[in-house]
Design an enzyme around this catalytic site. Structure first.
Site, PDB file in Angstrom:
ATOM      1  N   TYR A   3       0.970  -1.314   0.038  1.00 54.55           N
ATOM      2  CA  TYR A   3      -0.093  -0.023   0.083  1.00 54.55           C
ATOM      3  C   TYR A   3       0.839   1.309  -0.082  1.00 54.55           C
ATOM      4  O   TYR A   3       0.610   2.284  -0.797  1.00 54.55           O
ATOM      5  CB  TYR A   3      -1.081   0.121   1.237  1.00 54.55           C
TER       6      TYR A   3
ATOM      7  N   ARG B 227       2.146   8.674  12.951  1.00 54.34           N
ATOM      8  CA  ARG B 227       1.822   9.956  13.771  1.00 54.34           C
ATOM      9  C   ARG B 227       0.462  10.137  13.626  1.00 54.34           C
ATOM     10  O   ARG B 227      -0.266  10.926  14.482  1.00 54.34           O
ATOM     11  CB  ARG B 227       2.739  11.279  12.952  1.00 54.34           C
TER      12      ARG B 227
ATOM     13  N   ARG C  74     -10.277   4.649   6.608  1.00 52.16           N
ATOM     14  CA  ARG C  74      -9.690   3.339   6.469  1.00 52.16           C
ATOM     15  C   ARG C  74      -8.526   3.648   7.503  1.00 52.16           C
ATOM     16  O   ARG C  74      -7.785   4.598   7.534  1.00 52.16           O
ATOM     17  CB  ARG C  74      -9.420   3.067   5.010  1.00 52.16           C
TER      18      ARG C  74
ATOM     19  N   PHE D 240      15.430  19.718  -1.469  1.00 51.42           N
ATOM     20  CA  PHE D 240      13.990  19.226  -1.726  1.00 51.42           C
ATOM     21  C   PHE D 240      13.800  17.825  -1.248  1.00 51.42           C
ATOM     22  O   PHE D 240      12.782  17.532  -0.437  1.00 51.42           O
ATOM     23  CB  PHE D 240      13.690  19.075  -3.122  1.00 51.42           C
TER      24      PHE D 240
HETATM   25  C1  IN0 Z   1       6.428  14.154  -1.518  1.00 56.97           C
HETATM   26  C2  IN0 Z   1       7.383  14.163  -0.627  1.00 56.97           C
HETATM   27  C3  IN0 Z   1       8.801  14.139  -1.164  1.00 56.97           C
HETATM   28  C4  IN0 Z   1       9.571  15.050  -1.295  1.00 56.97           C
HETATM   29  C5  IN0 Z   1      10.877  14.688  -1.768  1.00 56.97           C
HETATM   30  C6  IN0 Z   1      11.493  13.597  -2.171  1.00 56.97           C
HETATM   31  C7  IN0 Z   1      10.620  12.305  -2.181  1.00 56.97           C
HETATM   32  C8  IN0 Z   1      10.869  11.137  -2.554  1.00 56.97           C
HETATM   33  C9  IN0 Z   1       9.967   9.989  -2.387  1.00 56.97           C
HETATM   34  C10 IN0 Z   1       8.585  10.266  -1.905  1.00 56.97           C
HETATM   35  C11 IN0 Z   1       8.350  11.463  -1.443  1.00 56.97           C
HETATM   36  C12 IN0 Z   1       9.178  12.751  -1.358  1.00 56.97           C
HETATM   37  O1  IN0 Z   1       7.391  14.987   0.310  1.00 56.97           O
HETATM   38  C13 IN0 Z   1       6.009  15.467   0.923  1.00 56.97           C
HETATM   39  C14 IN0 Z   1       6.417  16.683   2.303  1.00 56.97           C
HETATM   40  C15 IN0 Z   1       5.377  17.094   2.628  1.00 56.97           C
HETATM   41  O2  IN0 Z   1       4.181  17.529   1.872  1.00 56.97           O
HETATM   42  N1  IN0 Z   1       5.292  17.574   3.889  1.00 56.97           N
HETATM   43  C16 IN0 Z   1       4.126  18.533   4.507  1.00 56.97           C
HETATM   44  C17 IN0 Z   1       4.156  18.172   5.904  1.00 56.97           C
HETATM   45  C18 IN0 Z   1       3.106  17.097   6.345  1.00 56.97           C
HETATM   46  O3  IN0 Z   1       3.152  16.760   7.454  1.00 56.97           O
HETATM   47  O4  IN0 Z   1       2.452  16.758   5.333  1.00 56.97           O
HETATM   48  C19 IN0 Z   1       4.123  19.964   4.175  1.00 56.97           C
HETATM   49  O5  IN0 Z   1       3.099  20.811   4.320  1.00 56.97           O
HETATM   50  O6  IN0 Z   1       5.315  20.597   4.247  1.00 56.97           O
HETATM   51  C20 IN0 Z   1       5.175  14.548   1.150  1.00 56.97           C
HETATM   52  O7  IN0 Z   1       4.844  14.217   2.299  1.00 56.97           O
HETATM   53  N2  IN0 Z   1       4.684  13.848  -0.066  1.00 56.97           N
HETATM   54  C21 IN0 Z   1       4.903  14.081  -1.242  1.00 56.97           C
HETATM   55  C22 IN0 Z   1       4.062  14.204  -2.197  1.00 56.97           C
HETATM   56  C23 IN0 Z   1       4.231  14.481  -3.445  1.00 56.97           C
HETATM   57  C24 IN0 Z   1       5.506  14.853  -3.674  1.00 56.97           C
HETATM   58 CL1  IN0 Z   1       5.869  15.399  -5.398  1.00 56.97          CL
HETATM   59  C25 IN0 Z   1       6.587  14.460  -2.948  1.00 56.97           C
HETATM   60  C26 IN0 Z   1       3.497  13.045   0.549  1.00 56.97           C
HETATM   61  C27 IN0 Z   1       4.026  11.356   0.551  1.00 56.97           C
HETATM   62  C28 IN0 Z   1       2.695  10.515   0.638  1.00 56.97           C
HETATM   63  C29 IN0 Z   1       4.895  11.169   1.740  1.00 56.97           C
HETATM   64  C30 IN0 Z   1       4.538  11.047  -0.725  1.00 56.97           C
END
Ligand code: IN0
Length: 412
Positions: free
Chosen positions: A168, A212, A225, A285
């Site tokens: 998942y 968390r 879910r 990043f």
């Molecule tokens: C992310 C990821 C992310 C960033 C950089 C490299 C990555 C490599 C692999 C996978 C994910 C990667 O980072 C964000 C961070 C984020 O959104 N932080 C929130 C804080 C929070 O608590 O939610 C903020 O508001 O700053 C992330 O969590 N995800 C994400 C989504 C799309 C992209 Cl392009 C990059 C979500 C997830 C589900 C962990 C992939």
């Protein structure tokens, strides 16, 4: 604790906090004039404030691609999360989502607040997507297709085993890692990093979020879910929701520690991935969310508050991480420091104590073996001496002024 209280307790948070606030204000002013790009960047700032700041620092072409990738994934997520949509409506939308991104006429009303606006005005995202370079479009389409299919599979299936949990998390976050690695490569600045390492980057972030957010998710109405795997929680309680009841506190914390230990498995892959990056903006990043994740795990580990309320890193520490995560030496430093904090919290009576300790030792060994640990200012365990000195100097000045004022009053 209020923000003034937090700053008084951690005076060295003050400068990074002010810096972050200023950077956010500056970034928010840089919204592009074209309506579709304007919509996309304003939306990005609304749904993810600090992360938007880090995206903003990427080179223009890559920044646009990551912004659109992020919004497409948020939209997909909004469909997946909306409990008011029946499964037989939801599943075909998820499966076809990769085609909708090419269709400027497509929209589907769902979600709430900012997410509702994102869904209602999705045509702006499609318009911007169609302006991206072809290699960026292909990468985003491919990941959206695989993620939509994976989400659809789990609409109809529970997370039972640890393998289900990894599967998942692969769909919703590991694939984001694979997609980002493709975008970095397509931008011309990075080698194409392996799928396994890219997957681990996503799994580490997603597992931290799942840990968390236990209470928020379990208390959601209508019932949302849950993604804690039965294979782990059934060792401690009969039903997953039993973890939140006070009489099960001891079992709950043991289960939580088991989940954290499981997430720590991905750390070494994440460190290898980050060490392989060349571009400083791409590095930041990737590294900032990872450091935030290990910091969050350190906070959650052995902490009953995860089952009582919101456990989040304080704003000042987040600002410090954003300010001080620039090089791989900073990352090794932060992972080493947070592993020290974790290690200090391991209770020898915890059923997984030995396993947790050995994971933490392995992480610390990797950090030490990099040979870069002594190059850093330790900023998590001990506070940064520069800011402390500034605080002490300020305190001495204030006390001197008060003393001079009182002495002057006495002589008059
Ligand atoms: C992310 C990821 C992310 C960033 C950089 C490299 C990555 C490599 C692999 C996978 C994910 C990667 O980072 C964000 C961070 C984020 O959104 N932080 C929130 C804080 C929070 O608590 O939610 C903020 O508001 O700053 C992330 O969590 N995800 C994400 C989504 C799309 C992209 Cl392009 C990059 C979500 C997830 C589900 C962990 C992939």
């Amino acid at each position: 604790m209020g923000s003034l209280g937090a700053v008084l307790k951690h005076p060295d948070d003050l400068f990074p906090l002010l810096k972050l606030k200023r950077a956010m204000k500056h970034a928010e002013k840089q919204i592009p004039p074209e309506p579709h790009w304007g919509f996309c960047y304003s939306m990005l700032h609304k749904v993810s404030r600090s992360f938007a700041l880090v995206i903003q620092q990427l080179d223009t072409n890559l920044r646009n691609a990551v912004c659109i990738f992020y919004l497409v994934l948020r939209a997909l997520d909004t469909v997946e999360d909306d409990t008011s949509i029946a499964a037989d409506v939801k599943v075909p939308i998820l499966i076809a989502f990769h085609r909708h991104i090419y269709d400027q006429e497509w929209h589907f009303a769902c979600g709430e607040k900012d997410y509702k606006v994102l869904m209602d005005q999705f045509h702006h995202v499609s318009t911007a997507f169609l302006e991206l370079g072809e290699s960026f479009q292909v990468a985003i389409e491919d990941i959206t297709k695989r993620m939509g299919a994976g989400m659809a599979k789990f609409i109809l299936k529970e997370v039972e085993t640890i393998d289900d949990y990894d599967e998942y998390c692969h769909y919703v976050a590991g694939l984001v890692g694979l997609g980002l690695s493709k975008l970095f490569h397509a931008s011309g600045t990075e080698d194409l990093l392996s799928d396994d390492l890219s997957n681990s980057m996503g799994l580490f972030l997603q597992k931290t979020n799942i840990i968390r957010d236990y209470l928020e998710d379990i208390n959601e109405i209508p019932k949302s879910r849950m993604f804690w795997p039965r294979q782990i929680w059934s060792k401690y309680v009969i039903k997953l929701e039993d973890l939140k009841y006070e009489e099960n506190s001891e079992k709950a914390v043991q289960c939580l520690n088991d989940m954290v230990t499981n997430a720590l498995m991905h750390v070494e892959d994440c460190l290898i991935y980050m060490a392989a990056l060349r571009d400083p903006a791409i590095f930041r990043f990737c590294a900032i969310p990872q450091v935030m994740a290990i910091g969050t795990l350190a906070l959650c580990y052995n902490n009953i508050e995860v089952f009582r309320g919101v456990v989040k890193m304080r704003r000042g520490l987040t600002a410090k991480v954003i300010d001080q995560t620039k090089t791989i030496a900073d990352v090794y430093g932060a992972f080493f420091d947070f592993s020290c904090i974790l290690k200090s919290k391991v209770d020898m009576n915890d059923p997984n104590a030995e396993k947790t300790r050995s994971r933490l030792n392995a992480i610390q060994k990797t950090c030490r073996d990099s040979g870069l640990l002594n190059q850093r200012k330790s900023y998590v365990v001990k506070s940064n001496p520069r800011y402390n000195t500034a605080f002490i100097v300020m305190l001495i000045i204030i006390l001197s002024v008060i003393f001079a004022y009182l002495s002057a009053k006495r002589t008059n």
